[in-house]
Write a protein that holds these residues in place. Sequence first.
Motif, PDB file in Angstrom:
ATOM      1  N   GLY A  33       0.655  -1.230  -0.159  1.00  0.00           N
ATOM      2  CA  GLY A  33       0.217   0.104   0.236  1.00  0.00           C
ATOM      3  C   GLY A  33       0.998   1.231  -0.317  1.00  0.00           C
ATOM      4  O   GLY A  33       1.625   1.236  -0.866  1.00  0.00           O
ATOM      5  N   LYS A  34       0.671   2.286   0.993  1.00  0.00           N
ATOM      6  CA  LYS A  34       1.509   3.664   1.248  1.00  0.00           C
ATOM      7  C   LYS A  34       2.402   2.931   1.502  1.00  0.00           C
ATOM      8  O   LYS A  34       3.576   4.176   2.194  1.00  0.00           O
ATOM      9  N   SER A  35       2.707   2.133   2.622  1.00  0.00           N
ATOM     10  CA  SER A  35       3.542   1.681   3.946  1.00  0.00           C
ATOM     11  C   SER A  35       5.339   1.228   3.434  1.00  0.00           C
ATOM     12  O   SER A  35       4.665   0.137   2.623  1.00  0.00           O
ATOM     13  N   TRP A  36       6.036   1.378   3.940  1.00  0.00           N
ATOM     14  CA  TRP A  36       6.684   0.300   3.370  1.00  0.00           C
ATOM     15  C   TRP A  36       7.830  -0.365   5.415  1.00  0.00           C
ATOM     16  O   TRP A  36       7.873   0.566   5.942  1.00  0.00           O
ATOM     17  N   PHE A  37       8.204  -1.800   4.862  1.00  0.00           N
ATOM     18  CA  PHE A  37       8.080  -2.668   5.778  1.00  0.00           C
ATOM     19  C   PHE A  37       9.364  -2.942   5.531  1.00  0.00           C
ATOM     20  O   PHE A  37       9.491  -3.475   4.997  1.00  0.00           O
TER      21      PHE A  37
END
Length: 156
Positions: free
Chosen positions: A32-36
């Motif tokens: 989505g819009k998040s980095w992990f």
Amino acid sequence: MSKVTEVVEELAAPICQELDIELVEIEYVKEGKSWFLRVFIDKELGVDIEDCGLVSERLSEKLDEVDPIPHNYFLEVSSPGAERPLKKQKDFEKAIGKNILVKTYEPINGEKSFEGILLEFDGQQIKLEMKMKTRKETIEIPYEKVAAVRLAVTFS
């Protein structure tokens, strides 16, 4: 391996070694819009929440010092789970005699997914014993055609 995962491996490896924990895998992915940033660890009798917390805390301090990621991200440290990936030679050695799932880039005998008991891995070929409906069949899969390999949990 991306530059970020290389840097993180350089930071995480000594931390894990000091704690007698195996560094299994590092993932750096956008969902989505998040980095992990996911760090998977293990040890002989399995890791617990305290192990994950300790590695996370120490790694987070190192990441703050080095700052290899220019944007916001979530750091997750966890066990690779029961269906852990097999990537290194030692992973395959530990998995001899266990049920694994192999996915290939291209079909072999019309199939791209193979599940069976790992008999052997010599770095070039994965040798599997697969149960067919009425018999067992041994297949050799060239490692260069392998997209992913993991332990496979089966319920009888």
